[in-house]
Motif scaffolding. Sequence first.
Motif, PDB file in Angstrom:
ATOM      1  N   THR A 215      -9.045  18.502   7.255  1.00  0.00           N
ATOM      2  CA  THR A 215     -10.261  17.703   7.345  1.00  0.00           C
ATOM      3  C   THR A 215     -10.416  17.143   8.791  1.00  0.00           C
ATOM      4  O   THR A 215      -9.511  16.386   9.207  1.00  0.00           O
ATOM      5  CB  THR A 215     -10.667  17.029   6.364  1.00  0.00           C
ATOM      6  OG1 THR A 215      -9.618  16.112   5.950  1.00  0.00           O
ATOM      7  CG2 THR A 215     -10.549  17.963   5.025  1.00  0.00           C
ATOM      8  N   TYR A 216     -11.657  16.350   8.940  1.00  0.00           N
ATOM      9  CA  TYR A 216     -11.864  15.486   9.933  1.00  0.00           C
ATOM     10  C   TYR A 216     -11.238  14.012   9.690  1.00  0.00           C
ATOM     11  O   TYR A 216     -10.521  13.364  10.607  1.00  0.00           O
ATOM     12  CB  TYR A 216     -13.361  15.304  10.235  1.00  0.00           C
ATOM     13  CG  TYR A 216     -13.489  14.554  11.563  1.00  0.00           C
ATOM     14  CD1 TYR A 216     -13.390  14.859  12.674  1.00  0.00           C
ATOM     15  CD2 TYR A 216     -13.670  12.890  11.330  1.00  0.00           C
ATOM     16  CE1 TYR A 216     -13.492  13.945  13.933  1.00  0.00           C
ATOM     17  CE2 TYR A 216     -13.974  12.234  12.411  1.00  0.00           C
ATOM     18  CZ  TYR A 216     -13.842  12.652  13.721  1.00  0.00           C
ATOM     19  OH  TYR A 216     -13.979  11.854  14.745  1.00  0.00           O
ATOM     20  N   SER A 229      -1.502  16.984   8.436  1.00  0.00           N
ATOM     21  CA  SER A 229      -2.436  17.478   7.482  1.00  0.00           C
ATOM     22  C   SER A 229      -1.710  18.110   6.369  1.00  0.00           C
ATOM     23  O   SER A 229      -1.926  18.284   5.283  1.00  0.00           O
ATOM     24  CB  SER A 229      -3.325  18.452   8.107  1.00  0.00           C
ATOM     25  OG  SER A 229      -2.537  19.705   8.556  1.00  0.00           O
ATOM     26  N   ALA A 230      -0.404  18.789   6.524  1.00  0.00           N
ATOM     27  CA  ALA A 230       0.469  19.330   5.555  1.00  0.00           C
ATOM     28  C   ALA A 230       0.838  18.272   4.526  1.00  0.00           C
ATOM     29  O   ALA A 230       1.051  18.658   3.505  1.00  0.00           O
ATOM     30  CB  ALA A 230       1.915  19.961   6.172  1.00  0.00           C
ATOM     31  N   ALA A 231       0.854  16.906   4.787  1.00  0.00           N
ATOM     32  CA  ALA A 231       1.354  15.731   4.022  1.00  0.00           C
ATOM     33  C   ALA A 231       0.045  15.637   2.982  1.00  0.00           C
ATOM     34  O   ALA A 231       0.302  15.635   1.874  1.00  0.00           O
ATOM     35  CB  ALA A 231       1.463  14.795   4.742  1.00  0.00           C
ATOM     36  N   PHE A 232      -1.184  15.627   3.797  1.00  0.00           N
ATOM     37  CA  PHE A 232      -2.424  15.394   2.776  1.00  0.00           C
ATOM     38  C   PHE A 232      -2.378  16.554   1.759  1.00  0.00           C
ATOM     39  O   PHE A 232      -2.938  16.389   0.569  1.00  0.00           O
ATOM     40  CB  PHE A 232      -3.605  15.300   3.675  1.00  0.00           C
ATOM     41  CG  PHE A 232      -3.983  14.253   4.367  1.00  0.00           C
ATOM     42  CD1 PHE A 232      -4.187  13.156   3.550  1.00  0.00           C
ATOM     43  CD2 PHE A 232      -3.482  13.965   5.684  1.00  0.00           C
ATOM     44  CE1 PHE A 232      -4.858  11.789   4.385  1.00  0.00           C
ATOM     45  CE2 PHE A 232      -3.798  12.829   6.225  1.00  0.00           C
ATOM     46  CZ  PHE A 232      -4.398  11.620   5.692  1.00  0.00           C
ATOM     47  N   VAL A 252      -3.154   7.277   1.570  1.00  0.00           N
ATOM     48  CA  VAL A 252      -1.953   7.925   2.058  1.00  0.00           C
ATOM     49  C   VAL A 252      -1.297   7.214   3.431  1.00  0.00           C
ATOM     50  O   VAL A 252      -1.975   6.596   4.304  1.00  0.00           O
ATOM     51  CB  VAL A 252      -2.151   9.199   2.668  1.00  0.00           C
ATOM     52  CG1 VAL A 252      -0.748  10.036   3.032  1.00  0.00           C
ATOM     53  CG2 VAL A 252      -2.922  10.066   1.306  1.00  0.00           C
ATOM     54  N   ARG A 253      -0.005   6.837   3.503  1.00  0.00           N
ATOM     55  CA  ARG A 253       0.662   5.873   4.295  1.00  0.00           C
ATOM     56  C   ARG A 253       1.861   6.618   4.949  1.00  0.00           C
ATOM     57  O   ARG A 253       2.499   7.420   4.495  1.00  0.00           O
ATOM     58  CB  ARG A 253       1.209   4.644   3.729  1.00  0.00           C
ATOM     59  CG  ARG A 253      -0.066   3.883   3.208  1.00  0.00           C
ATOM     60  CD  ARG A 253       0.700   2.799   2.229  1.00  0.00           C
ATOM     61  NE  ARG A 253       1.551   3.370   0.870  1.00  0.00           N
ATOM     62  CZ  ARG A 253       1.977   2.610  -0.168  1.00  0.00           C
ATOM     63  NH1 ARG A 253       1.507   1.549  -0.301  1.00  0.00           N
ATOM     64  NH2 ARG A 253       2.568   3.454  -1.074  1.00  0.00           N
ATOM     65  N   VAL A 260       5.679  10.538   4.604  1.00  0.00           N
ATOM     66  CA  VAL A 260       4.451  10.006   4.101  1.00  0.00           C
ATOM     67  C   VAL A 260       4.480   9.668   2.810  1.00  0.00           C
ATOM     68  O   VAL A 260       5.146  10.477   1.987  1.00  0.00           O
ATOM     69  CB  VAL A 260       3.369  11.352   4.246  1.00  0.00           C
ATOM     70  CG1 VAL A 260       1.919  10.875   3.751  1.00  0.00           C
ATOM     71  CG2 VAL A 260       3.388  11.323   5.851  1.00  0.00           C
ATOM     72  N   SER A 261       3.575   8.571   2.201  1.00  0.00           N
ATOM     73  CA  SER A 261       3.600   8.479   0.587  1.00  0.00           C
ATOM     74  C   SER A 261       2.208   7.921   0.199  1.00  0.00           C
ATOM     75  O   SER A 261       1.401   7.581   1.017  1.00  0.00           O
ATOM     76  CB  SER A 261       4.557   7.460   0.455  1.00  0.00           C
ATOM     77  OG  SER A 261       4.320   6.108   1.006  1.00  0.00           O
TER      78      SER A 261
END
Length: 450
Positions: A215-216, A229-232, A252-253, A260-261
Amino acid sequence: MPTFGVQGLDVSGHQPNVDWQQQWNMGARFAYVKASEGNYFTNDKFNSQYQGSRNVGMIRGAYHFAIPNWSSGADQARYFVANGGGWSADGSTMPPVLDFEFNPYENRTINGFYFGNTCYGMSAAQLGSWVRDFGNTMQSLTGRLPVIYTNTNWWNQCLGNPSGFGDYPLWVAAYPGSPTNNAGAVPTGSWSNYSIWQYSSTGPLAGDSNVWNGTYDELSAFARAGIPSAAFKAITALAASSPELGKAVSNVRSGPKGGVSQGYENGAIYWTASTGAHISAGVIRDAWAAQGWESGPLGYPTTDVRTAPNGAKSQGYENGAIYWTASTGARISIGVIRDAWAAQGWESGPLGYPTTDVRTAPNGAKSQGYENGAIYWTAATGAQLSPNGPIRSAWAAQGWESGPLGYPTTDVRTAPNGAKSQGYENGAIYWTASTGAHVSAGVIRDAWAA
């Protein structure tokens, strides 16, 4: 155009007069601009293209075309940063890109320099080292590892599809030749998905046409904090199937090593490109926290928390695991001691669950206690088992490894008649049902050996 994601374009000096407002009207929301090549070329249109894309509202960034046999990765990274390849966390700057692909000057000699074959005349190991040299220098200069732009076939052919590059976001080039939403295979040694897909070099957008795989809002987070994006997608999917986590309590950090967590009321989810997304919760999470989270010796989780039929819990990590039972508490399993325990069948083997963490003595020796014994390791003896029983009890009576026998040099051996023995640095212990356990050492042992 693919029917998902966010559209974008990349341009170079070959597109000197881009109508940026037209590109925006066509749906483009991000742009990459060629800044440099090797350490000998800069794009004279860079400033106008970089600013022109930003003036209409695009998130924009710079890319460098690598010529790895020309100079070192560090040298070209410095050249790139000096000529537009910087980054700032302002939300409008995409991370810098390393364009690493087919040799455009294959088998050509220019001004006396032979550019080599499609792999630049370099081995897979040399090319991999070059990328890391470039990436490490970029990170030190800008605070970001670069995105790697490549073609899967070339990457696999010339670098051998290596592991270990998953912390570099992937921009993959693949032209399907007909309308499709499938970018095809990615280099699976390091990535399971891509962040950006270059799907056409012939339109509809100026230069090359691309799509951000998300997404944007995710694109903005990627620009600002490096979140792929794969992490999201992975974190969102796992959270949706795990109601026990409760509500999210953090954004998301991004974390160390490209991880990423996201925190939740009852735990957290951690993701890396190589491990995927996994839940961290409960007593296992507490023990991991005590080790320094993902920055500690265990690294990121590679499994979710598992619960055995007996109620014991465990979780795998990049560099080991944590095990918990109600009687032993949570214990770390790592390194050479873990390897020896694995050879015995893990917790289902004769030793059972660990009852201590791995301990390191001043002399570098390591040991770990288990429900039914222990494992001891030194560089000279290797890892040896000390299971509960008469041999271990006799060794304990001698003062363990600090006593006259020292560390075990063999596991416990059982003879056909049921007798048991174990070797130590300075002797051995022998046991039979009729004699009990006795130490064999020194000049008496030498005479008996004779």
